[in-house]
Enzyme design. Structure first.
Site, PDB file in Angstrom:
ATOM      1  N   SER A  76      21.257  12.529  -0.790  1.00 11.54           N
ATOM      2  CA  SER A  76      19.945  12.528  -0.130  1.00 11.54           C
ATOM      3  C   SER A  76      19.443  13.959  -0.015  1.00 11.54           C
ATOM      4  O   SER A  76      20.198  14.853   0.367  1.00 11.54           O
ATOM      5  CB  SER A  76      20.081  11.909   1.262  1.00 11.54           C
ATOM      6  OG  SER A  76      19.043  12.354   2.095  1.00 11.54           O
ATOM      7  N   ASP A 179       8.900  -6.128   7.647  1.00  6.13           N
ATOM      8  CA  ASP A 179       8.968  -4.740   7.180  1.00  6.13           C
ATOM      9  C   ASP A 179       9.175  -4.679   5.669  1.00  6.13           C
ATOM     10  O   ASP A 179       8.533  -3.904   4.955  1.00  6.13           O
ATOM     11  CB  ASP A 179      10.122  -4.005   7.877  1.00  6.13           C
ATOM     12  CG  ASP A 179      10.046  -4.125   9.390  1.00  6.13           C
ATOM     13  OD1 ASP A 179       8.963  -4.468   9.901  1.00  6.13           O
ATOM     14  OD2 ASP A 179      11.068  -3.876  10.058  1.00  6.13           O
TER      15      ASP A 179
HETATM   16  C1  GLA Z   1      11.217  -5.013  13.614  1.00 10.67           C
HETATM   17  C2  GLA Z   1      11.733  -6.108  12.683  1.00 10.67           C
HETATM   18  C3  GLA Z   1      10.587  -6.962  12.131  1.00 10.67           C
HETATM   19  C4  GLA Z   1       9.686  -7.459  13.245  1.00 10.67           C
HETATM   20  C5  GLA Z   1       9.296  -6.315  14.191  1.00 10.67           C
HETATM   21  C6  GLA Z   1       8.542  -6.791  15.387  1.00 10.67           C
HETATM   22  O1  GLA Z   1      10.445  -4.095  12.906  1.00 10.67           O
HETATM   23  O2  GLA Z   1      12.438  -5.545  11.602  1.00 10.67           O
HETATM   24  O3  GLA Z   1      11.097  -8.042  11.371  1.00 10.67           O
HETATM   25  O4  GLA Z   1      10.268  -8.517  13.931  1.00 10.67           O
HETATM   26  O5  GLA Z   1      10.440  -5.599  14.646  1.00 10.67           O
HETATM   27  O6  GLA Z   1       7.323  -7.340  15.019  1.00 10.67           O
END
Ligand code: GLA
Length: 393
Positions: A76, A179
């Site tokens: 990295s 995400d």
């Molecule tokens: C984290 C989790 C997501 C989601 C958010 C809250 O980022 O990884 O999957 O649940 O919290 O919205």
């Protein structure tokens, strides 16, 4: 002349150069994936609900080259080096940043890819611990590269599921899909309207410039204490609420139904469910605004929806911390049209919607509020909806 790939940037070229210096040969390719923010829709993904995430300009990039043996040489630009073998991927003992890369390789192999050894150089500009999904960016950039080099044919949605498996295994958190889906499917100047029940993803234009608006992330630098245990606890409470209502998920619940069942649910379970129903409704209200012709005239109306989301996350879902509440209130006092904590909570960032040109006033207001409490100063970052994961060299 070599054809330039659409996402090619100077930083990717520089990474390829550094890869050659480090490993003595050019990489087979460079792949990038963005961090993500989320306009609205928090803790709705694992409730089969709705959200409006988007990719941000800050990205993780990985340069990759296949090896003929089974060694994994991971390096990295920000955090050092680590050597593993393919056999190590089955174990649990990899720690830190390398675990996310190894987790992505594990998920690809588990999905049927025939893994080989690798050389990998990582460069990430996504702030760590800021609630902007730096880990999803690493996983998705790596998985996209590995899918290509190891010949694993998967749709972006399927890759997102693999990246989610990697995250769940590495972080030990039963996270939803938001995400990873955002990192893979994001579109320049768009938010993604995601329906986590049908898993349909509809990009909606977010014409911030035309609307004379900006979005800023205020990274409070509050440590993510309790985050993983509390996340699982919230997820369980939501499942419990759905079960008591006789439903598969809170997505199917109507407000009247929740009101009727109020006496049977424990007070915290009722509050968790109320947040999820309200948050889904706020996403759908935002979608109404964004889908009308000429949405730039209406973007300012998103502000109150953001602030209502924060209040619900603070009071009903109870995932805020004092730093997030202070940053949120200071942002509003400094002229934000609305602001809310973004991501899972318990630390990380507040997202603020501002009239164009007010970033400095926001920074002064928020930093003043933190300084007055003797807290470490927050970092501010303008976030602009940017493209999703792609091969960039
Ligand atoms: C984290 C989790 C997501 C989601 C958010 C809250 O980022 O990884 O999957 O649940 O919290 O919205």
């Amino acid at each position: 002349m070599a054809m330039q790939l659409p996402g090619t940037d100077e930083r990717a070229k520089h990474l390829a150069l550094r890869f050659r210096q480090h490993f003595g040969a050019a990489p087979d390719g460079v792949w990038a994936a963005p961090g993500r923010a989320n306009l609205l829709g928090e803790h709705t993904d694992y409730n089969a609900g709705f959200a409006l995430p988007f990719g941000i300009r800050q990205r993780a990039r990985v340069a990759l080259r296949l090896r003929a043996d089974s060694r994994l040489l991971l390096c990295s630009e920000q955090a050092g080096a680590c050597e593993l073998s393919l056999a190590d991927l089955r174990g649990e003992r990899i720690a830190g940043w390398a675990a996310y890369l190894a987790g992505a390789a594990w998920a690809a192999i588990d999905a049927g890819a025939r893994g080989t050894g690798l050389e990998l150089l990582l460069d990430s500009e996504v702030p760590v611990g800021a609630g902007l999904s730096s880990s999803a960016a690493l996983e998705c950039a790596t998985l996209l590269g590995l899918a290509e080099l190891w010949g694993l044919q998967r749709s972006p949605l399927e890759l997102a599921r693999l990246a989610q498996r990697a995250e769940q295994r590495v972080a030990g958190v039963p996270c939803g899909l938001m995400d990873q889906l955002a990192a893979l499917c994001a579109r320049e100047q768009h938010v993604l309207w995601v329906d986590f029940q049908s898993e349909e993803v509809v990009p909606l234009a977010l014409p911030l410039v035309a609307a004379g608006l900006e979005l800023w992330a205020i990274d409070t630098r509050a440590p993510h204490q309790l985050a993983s245990g509390a996340y699982a606890e919230r997820r369980n409470a939501c499942q419990q609420a759905a079960r008591q209502l006789g439903l598969h998920s809170l997505r199917e619940a109507q407000p009247e139904q929740l009101a009727r069942a109020a006496a049977e649910l424990s007070p915290p379970t009722l509050r968790r469910a109320r947040h999820v129903l309200g948050e889904n409704a706020r996403v759908q209200a935002a979608v109404e605004l964004l889908r009308q012709p000429g949405p730039e005239a209406r973007l300012a109306q998103l502000g109150p929806l953001l602030s209502a989301s924060h209040a619900s996350l603070r009071d009903d879902f109870e995932v805020s911390v004092p730093q997030l509440d202070v940053a949120q209130a200071a942002a509003e006092a400094a002229g934000a049209l609305g602001a809310r904590l973004v991501g899972g909570g318990f630390g990380g960032s507040v997202l603020a919607l501002l009239p164009h040109g007010m970033g400095e006033a926001l920074a002064a207001g928020v930093q003043g509020a933190f300084a007055a409490r003797g807290w470490a100063l927050p970092q501010l970052l303008e976030v602009q909806p940017a493209a999703g994961a792609a091969r960039v060299l």
